[in-house]
Every structure is written in C-alpha cells, then in structure tokens.
Design an enzyme around this catalytic site. Structure first.
Site, PDB file in Angstrom:
ATOM      1  N   LYS A   1     123.500 -71.532 -42.454  1.00 47.79           N
ATOM      2  CA  LYS A   1     124.920 -71.811 -42.683  1.00 47.79           C
ATOM      3  C   LYS A   1     125.780 -70.630 -42.240  1.00 47.79           C
ATOM      4  O   LYS A   1     126.825 -70.813 -41.593  1.00 47.79           O
ATOM      5  CB  LYS A   1     125.158 -72.127 -44.154  1.00 47.79           C
ATOM      6  CG  LYS A   1     124.490 -73.417 -44.609  1.00 47.79           C
ATOM      7  CD  LYS A   1     124.449 -73.553 -46.128  1.00 47.79           C
ATOM      8  CE  LYS A   1     123.679 -74.792 -46.554  1.00 47.79           C
ATOM      9  NZ  LYS A   1     123.527 -74.915 -48.015  1.00 47.79           N
TER      10      LYS A   1
ATOM     11  N   GLN B   1     124.641 -71.699 -53.500  1.00 47.08           N
ATOM     12  CA  GLN B   1     123.388 -72.291 -53.050  1.00 47.08           C
ATOM     13  C   GLN B   1     122.524 -72.708 -54.233  1.00 47.08           C
ATOM     14  O   GLN B   1     122.285 -71.923 -55.158  1.00 47.08           O
ATOM     15  CB  GLN B   1     122.622 -71.291 -52.168  1.00 47.08           C
ATOM     16  CG  GLN B   1     121.317 -71.829 -51.611  1.00 47.08           C
ATOM     17  CD  GLN B   1     121.522 -72.992 -50.660  1.00 47.08           C
ATOM     18  OE1 GLN B   1     122.462 -73.002 -49.872  1.00 47.08           O
ATOM     19  NE2 GLN B   1     120.628 -73.968 -50.730  1.00 47.08           N
TER      20      GLN B   1
ATOM     21  N   ASP C   1     131.336 -77.855 -50.771  1.00 46.20           N
ATOM     22  CA  ASP C   1     130.200 -78.745 -51.020  1.00 46.20           C
ATOM     23  C   ASP C   1     130.633 -80.052 -51.668  1.00 46.20           C
ATOM     24  O   ASP C   1     129.836 -80.995 -51.763  1.00 46.20           O
ATOM     25  CB  ASP C   1     129.167 -78.053 -51.920  1.00 46.20           C
ATOM     26  CG  ASP C   1     127.992 -77.490 -51.131  1.00 46.20           C
ATOM     27  OD1 ASP C   1     127.816 -77.891 -49.958  1.00 46.20           O
ATOM     28  OD2 ASP C   1     127.253 -76.656 -51.680  1.00 46.20           O
TER      29      ASP C   1
END
Length: 310
Positions: free
Chosen positions: A52, A96, A119
C-alpha cells in the site's frame, strides 16, 4: 470459452488516473497523504502495508507510516490515531488489521474521522453507505463494482448472488449493488441450499474465506463470477472458487491472483485522493455547495466507454 477478467490491467489504469490527478493537486499546492498504522510484526500485515505504501508513493502521494511495537497498549495506538486525525497533511488513515492479541480494534477504528476513513470501516462510514450519502466506501467492494463496470457488465436489473456476509466485503458490497439497481441475494453460513441462491444469478461474487467453495454446480452458463477469496496452498494461490472447473461454463471470471486483489489497493488510492479532494473542498466552499468530487471527474473522462465510477 470463459473470459478471464484482468484485474491487474484495470487496476493499473485506475492508478495511472489517480497519479495524474495527484500531479494536478500538487500543482495547486495540495498533495494527498496516507497514514498507515501497523501494530506488531505480523509478516502478512507487513507485506500488505508495504504494498500500500509503495503504491501511494508511486502515485506521488505523501507517505506517513506509523509502526508500533507488538506490545503497544490500547491508549498508545489511540494516541497515534488521534495525532493523525488532527494532522491536516494526512488525507487518509488506515489501521492495518488484524491487531495483536489484547487490542480492541473497534474503538480504535471508531477514532478515525469519517472524512479520513479510507477503509470505509467506521460506523459513520457504514451509516453513510446505508443511507446513500456521500462518503468513503470499503475498498474491496468498490473494486468489485469497478471491475464489473470496466468489463461492461450491466449491474442495473441484474440478479446478483453475494456469497458471504462479512463486514469487510459481503454486506457493503450488497448495499453498493442495490444502489446500482441490482436484485441482490446474500448467502451465508446458514444458507441451507447455496446452489439454489447462486444458480439463478447473472453475477456471483464469492467472499467467504472458504477455499474452493463454489464450483460448476453453483453457476449457470454465461454468468460472471467474481472471486474475492485468496488462499496459499503448496501449489500456489487459489480462491474461494474452483476456477478450473468453471472454464467453459462461466462467461467471465476473475483469476486468483490478478483479479480482485490489485483492485483493493487501487481503490485505496482512489479513496485517499477522494478524501483529499473533499477536505480541500470543505475548506473552500459552504457545505451546500460541495458537489465536485474526483469520482465525478473520472466519470466524465470515461463517458465515451459507457462506464461510470460508482
């Protein structure tokens, strides 16, 4: 013959368009930035975060990594998220998952402002999706919809079976597809007859985490099959779908790897840019005038192909 959907190619196209938009933003003195929060030393998580971060840098965005000890306390992680939430240079924040044992992910995710929730996992983001309001959408479901659009697969009026009802993919995807005019049925672990749900569908999306769950007995000839699952085996990566058995049955199918996976990172980049655009917009104009978005700009650029950004 079954056509393989090249998610890697579609993702590259998206990333190139994002990079162009980032360059335009940089010329105006505004460079989007993504903060990644990695807690602990889980190898898989480290690989995902590195990918990412690499994609963000390649697009010309700023990279704000935070790597905390596996022994970090809940309040330490919360303090880092609060710091990033208050930083105007940070457009988006990604925590994460999974977190090390002893940390509670839900309240930490809840500290991420909806405007920086790239997200799309906060309660506020989920509520905006459910109500059809403007907001950042979860990356993988958005990537699935973009794959369908890129392939010219009609969503409006289609019968879609979503196999899996998880918070990360199944549920938000069902809502995105409903908003696009599909008739959506969601199958899950308590579905008594999976084939009865999937066999009539024009589009079957499988996101269960169960290797090889879906095969030819579940898919009607000519249907589009999107495989979100990914599993490591001695013979390599495979998905939730027995893809080889669907050759000649499915009309289109995504491979594993190279299907949905690359789209997730591409849509993370879109969300980071989108967040930066919206944040800049909110600083410049009153709330009632906030109509412009990067999705609208991309949509206009793609009208000639008949596809639209979701």
């Amino acid at each position: 013959m079954t056509t393989t959907i090249d998610g890697s190619r579609i993702a590259r196209d998206i990333r190139a368009r994002v990079a162009q938009r980032v360059a335009e933003a940089a010329a105006r003195g505004r460079v989007p930035g993504l903060a990644t929060v990695l807690v602990g030393d889980d190898p898989a998580s480290a690989v995902y975060v590195a990918a990412k971060r690499r994609a963000i840098r390649e697009a010309g965005m700023r990279d704000f990594p935070r790597h905390l000890s596996p022994h970090a306390r809940q309040e330490e992680v919360a303090a880092v998220i609060d710091e990033l939430a208050a930083d105007p240079d940070v457009s988006g924040i990604l925590l994460q998952l999974p977190l090390p044992t002893g940390l509670d992910a839900a309240p930490l995710i809840g500290r991420i402002p909806a405007a920086k929730d790239v997200d799309g996992l906060t309660t506020a983001s989920a509520g905006r999706l459910a109500r059809g309001e403007r907001g950042l959408r979860p990356c993988t479901p958005s990537g699935v919809v973009e794959l369908l659009d890129a392939e010219g697969i009609e969503i409006k009026g289609a019968c879609v079976a979503v196999v899996g009802w998880g918070e990360l993919v199944g549920r938000p995807l069902a809502q995105l597809l409903l908003r696009r005019g599909a008739t959506v049925t969601v199958a899950h672990e308590f579905t008594a007859d999976l084939a009865a749900v999937t066999r009539p569908a024009d589009i079957v999306v499988v996101a269960t985490g169960v290797k090889g769950l879906v095969g030819p007995e579940h898919v009607k000839p000519g249907a589009t099959v999107i495989d979100v699952g990914i599993h490591r085996t001695p013979d390599g990566l495979t998905g939730d779908v027995r893809a080889a058995e669907l050759d000649g049955i499915a009309g289109r199918i995504t491979p594993v790897p190279g299907g949905v996976g690359p789209m997730t990172i591409a849509m993370l980049m879109v969300n980071t840019l989108q967040a930066a655009e919206w944040n800049a917009e909110s600083e410049a104009v009153p709330a009632q005038a906030r109509e412009h978005s990067v999705r609208g700009a991309v949509r206009a650029a793609r009208l000639s192909s008949g596809r639209c950004w979701t």
